[in-house]
Design an enzyme around this catalytic site. Structure first.
Site, PDB file in Angstrom:
ATOM      1  CD  GLU A  18      -3.152   5.087  11.752  1.00  0.00           C
ATOM      2  OE1 GLU A  18      -4.411   4.970  12.009  1.00  0.00           O
ATOM      3  OE2 GLU A  18      -2.642   5.475  10.600  1.00  0.00           O
ATOM      4  CG  ASP A  19      -1.155   1.398  11.004  1.00  0.00           C
ATOM      5  OD1 ASP A  19      -1.818   1.532  11.678  1.00  0.00           O
ATOM      6  OD2 ASP A  19      -1.416   1.592   9.603  1.00  0.00           O
ATOM      7  CG  ASP A  46     -23.606  18.517 -21.924  1.00  0.00           C
ATOM      8  OD1 ASP A  46     -24.555  18.127 -21.658  1.00  0.00           O
ATOM      9  OD2 ASP A  46     -23.117  19.425 -21.415  1.00  0.00           O
ATOM     10  CG  ASP A  62      -3.761   6.640   2.617  1.00  0.00           C
ATOM     11  OD1 ASP A  62      -3.259   5.497   2.855  1.00  0.00           O
ATOM     12  OD2 ASP A  62      -4.972   6.805   3.206  1.00  0.00           O
ATOM     13  CG  HIS A  90       1.241   6.800   4.334  1.00  0.00           C
ATOM     14  ND1 HIS A  90       1.478   6.145   3.286  1.00  0.00           N
ATOM     15  CD2 HIS A  90      -0.146   6.483   4.642  1.00  0.00           C
ATOM     16  CE1 HIS A  90       0.469   5.489   3.105  1.00  0.00           C
ATOM     17  NE2 HIS A  90      -0.295   5.534   3.757  1.00  0.00           N
ATOM     18  CG  HIS A 107      -1.607   1.305   1.559  1.00  0.00           C
ATOM     19  ND1 HIS A 107      -2.611   1.726   0.576  1.00  0.00           N
ATOM     20  CD2 HIS A 107      -1.744   2.020   2.505  1.00  0.00           C
ATOM     21  CE1 HIS A 107      -3.050   2.995   0.852  1.00  0.00           C
ATOM     22  NE2 HIS A 107      -2.266   3.257   2.206  1.00  0.00           N
TER      23      HIS A 107
END
Length: 707
Positions: free
Chosen positions: A76-77, A259, A139, A72, A48
């Site tokens: 956090e992870d 259109d 992301d 990124h 990812h």
């Protein structure tokens, strides 16, 4: 998964001077930190961040942004920290990664108030460094591309969040290609049947009429050659969601939609753009009202292009966009063009906007919102609005959202002009202030000394700037009245617990509640932005809960329940002691006590096993049972204060107050009053009905407040 060498090559393609060592170290560090983690699809999680980085290379962004994409999710992870990233790479990259982490933690699809606060945080993060939101958009794009691996309910949540927030934000930043893809991916989740239907119609149309795009492209190229304009021509069918949205807006079927094809002409110079426009209009008839010149009047994000719609081959309407190559770079990258590289150097594009100035312009008016609802209103207006361009009598251009009125125009010039506005002329003709302005109109605002904003103006204007200015003026004008009313509400509430609402007590409560002064607190009380009960509970939490001796405790007020059963009053009918009641059992929620005449009982009429025979305790009850009273009262000096005093004199406490309608001669409002029992309720009602300034009063029961 793209390996490190392939990713570096993607960067080298537009930036030969890239710091390969830093990119390789970031790749290795991210891979190590995410080792053992997997996505819902079963792939290694690190696929990812690498994919996000690859998306950003398509936008030709700088090394710091690419490294941020690779890292990124580490803070956090994983066990990675801000300090480690700062030490291994740079403070700049650590700040960017931390910014993306904070954005990820925002729950943007939550309740309105929470959503408004999260929007504020999102824009604060953007204002610090816009590259944070670029990484977040990439992301989200990759997550939407791989959304099928998520649970269905999660897919719907993410798709709705994408459609409501991230796609409009990408469009506002000038990245139309990303907006279109995000919308299409979300559309696939939210209404796949509609999307497939449009795609099938396209296939049928192409089979019947042949490759219309190729034919019209050839026609345009022929016309440009005829006037000696060198240009590239690109054509395509519009995206399914764009077509579906237009069908919904115009309430027409696909067969009547004209259109559905768009063409782009890329020239070498600005003069060639106008030559190309002339050639197009000479060959095909222009559709009135569908011409926009964003070259002479660029959008705030730097977008420049000429838009026109013409009746092309076989009478089909086609949209044509004409721009130079430099303009096209900005049109593709939007605000991100500021960081784009070419041949190892930061690309100097004279049309690219300074991100710092752009975000300042976007957010400057948000600072004026004094509450969450106003802020959210301003953000959504700015995010979703298209623009119209109007002129002052001196020829200056004023940009406004579509649907704006002369009042919006006045406030866009200056708050003082808006406050003093008494009329307007559009193209020399006097018009009402609620007139919707159109592109190219000249607006002349008429002002007068002593004019002040009217309450009805809130419903006329559409811009956040105008709404905020009007509300501030109305608040200032009403402040003295609200302070006086708030003082009376505070006095009654403090008397209820045996205390005095002294200046010192009010100053202490204001400080505790984060307000600047006692007057601020009283003004909020008077305008019903907070309740007097909150103030009392802030200072005297123990006293606020004390009940008089000899009274029936509210927890034991009902007779007829088994020992293990709990109860609560149904909010749809708000029964009070002394009224006939019945209990209804709700799985996992105990027993709800309803008045015997509550309309909600009809829903369980055929379920007698859920009914419980109840009655109120016969002893004296405390004033703890809220009843909502709907009143229409005269709009006069001191009227509301007298009514609040009257309620207090009946030994009843006002717990909340909400205005339904404010007119020059009357107010319609709902007052929540804490009663002891049915007799107390009738005493209060009788006293209020006898008041000459009360034209009507009823008990307010709201069936929508589910039992």
């Amino acid at each position: 998964m793209i390996d490190a060498s392939d990713l570096i090559q993607l960067v080298r393609n537009y930036n030969p001077r890239t710091d390969e060592d830093m990119l390789r170290r970031a790749y290795a560090y991210g891979q190590k930190m995410h080792a053992g983690q997997y996505r819902h699809s079963g792939e290694e999680y690190f696929t990812h961040p690498v994919s996000v980085a690859a998306i950003l290379t398509e936008m030709q962004l700088d090394d710091a942004t690419i490294v941020t994409a690779l890292l990124h999710d580490t803070i956090e992870d994983t066990k990675s920290t801000y300090g480690q990233i700062s030490e291994m790479f740079s403070v700049e990259i650590a700040e960017l990664v931390d910014g993306v982490t904070k954005l990820t933690n925002l729950q943007l699809s939550s309740s309105e108030t929470k959503q408004a606060e999260n929007f504020r945080k999102l824009f604060m993060a953007m204002s610090k460094d816009l590259r944070v939101i670029l990484v977040k958009l990439a992301d989200r794009l990759h997550n939407m591309r791989t959304i099928k691996a998520m649970r269905v309910e999660k897919q719907v949540q993410k798709a709705r969040e994408t459609m409501d927030i991230y796609a409009p934000l990408a469009g506002r930043m000038g990245m139309q290609w990303m907006r279109e893809e995000l919308e299409d991916l979300a559309f696939r989740v939210l209404n796949n049947d509609a999307r497939n239907s449009i795609i099938r119609r396209f296939i049928t149309l192409q089979r019947e009429a042949g490759d219309v795009v190729q034919k019209i492209t050839h026609d345009i190229e022929h016309e440009l050659e005829r006037v000696h304009v060198e240009a590239e021509v690109f054509g395509r069918a519009k995206k399914p969601f764009s077509i579906w949205r237009k069908m919904q807006e115009k309430e027409i079927g696909f067969s009547r939609l004209s259109d559905i094809y768009g063409f782009r002409i890329i020239t070498d110079s600005e003069s060639s753009c106008y030559s190309a426009l002339g050639a197009i209009h000479q060959r095909w008839r222009a559709v009135p009202g569908r011409f926009k010149d964003y070259i002479s009047q660029p959008k705030s994000n730097g977008y420049r292009s000429i838009h026109t719609t013409v009746s092309g081959r076989d009478g089909k309407r086609v949209e044509v966009q004409i721009r130079t190559r430099e303009m096209h770079e900005v049109a593709e990258s939007g605000v991100a063009a500021h960081w784009a590289y070419r041949d190892g150097q930061r690309a100097e594009n004279r049309f690219a906007v300074d991100p710092a100035k752009w975000i300042t312009q976007l957010t400057e008016r948000f600072d004026t919102g004094e509450d969450h609802d106003e802020f959210l209103e301003h953000v959504k207006l700015e995010m979703y609005s298209d623009q119209v361009f109007c002129f002052t009598p001196k020829g200056d251009v004023v940009k406004l959202p579509r649907g704006a009125t002369p009042l919006d125009f006045a406030y866009a010039i200056h708050t003082r002009i808006g406050h003093g506005c008494v009329g307007a002329k559009v193209d020399g003709i006097r018009v009402p202030l609620w007139t919707r302005l159109k592109n190219g109109q000249s607006v002349d605002i008429i002002t007068a000394e002593g004019q002040r904003p009217q309450g009805t103006w809130i419903d006329i204007v559409v811009t956040g700037r105008a709404k905020a200015a009007i509300r501030r003026s109305l608040r200032a004008e009403d402040r003295a009245r609200f302070v006086k009313l708030g003082a009376e509400l505070a006095r009654v509430a403090f008397d209820h617990v045996g205390k005095k609402a002294t200046d010192k007590a009010l100053r202490t409560a204001a400080k505790q509640m984060g307000l600047d002064s006692a007057d601020d607190l009283l003004a909020r009380l008077g305008s019903a932005e907070m309740s007097a009960r909150e103030v009392v509970q802030t200072l005297y939490p123990e006293l606020a809960a004390v009940r008089r001796t000899g009274e029936v405790e509210p927890k034991r007020a009902v007779i007829g329940l088994s020992p293990e059963q709990d109860f609560e009053r149904a909010q749809c009918c708000q029964p009070v002691p002394g009224e006939r009641i019945v209990g209804i059992t709700y799985r996992g929620k105990g027993v709800r006590v309803h008045a015997i005449d509550c309309p909600a009982l009809a829903e369980v009429e055929d379920e007698p096993d859920r009914w419980v025979d109840l009655q109120w305790h016969t002893g004296p009850h405390p004033p703890a049972y809220t009843v909502s009273l709907e009143m229409t009262i005269a709009n006069g000096a001191g009227v509301l204060g007298r009514i609040c005093t009257l309620i207090g004199e009946q030994k009843a406490n006002i717990s909340d107050l909400h205005f339904l309608d404010r007119k020059p001669d009357f107010y319609r409002l709902i007052i929540d009053v804490d009663m002891r029992d049915a007799e107390h309720f009738h005493t209060v009602m009788l006293a209020l009905e006898a008041e000459s300034d009360v034209s009507s009063i009823t008990r307010h029961r709201d069936p929508s407040r589910k039992p």
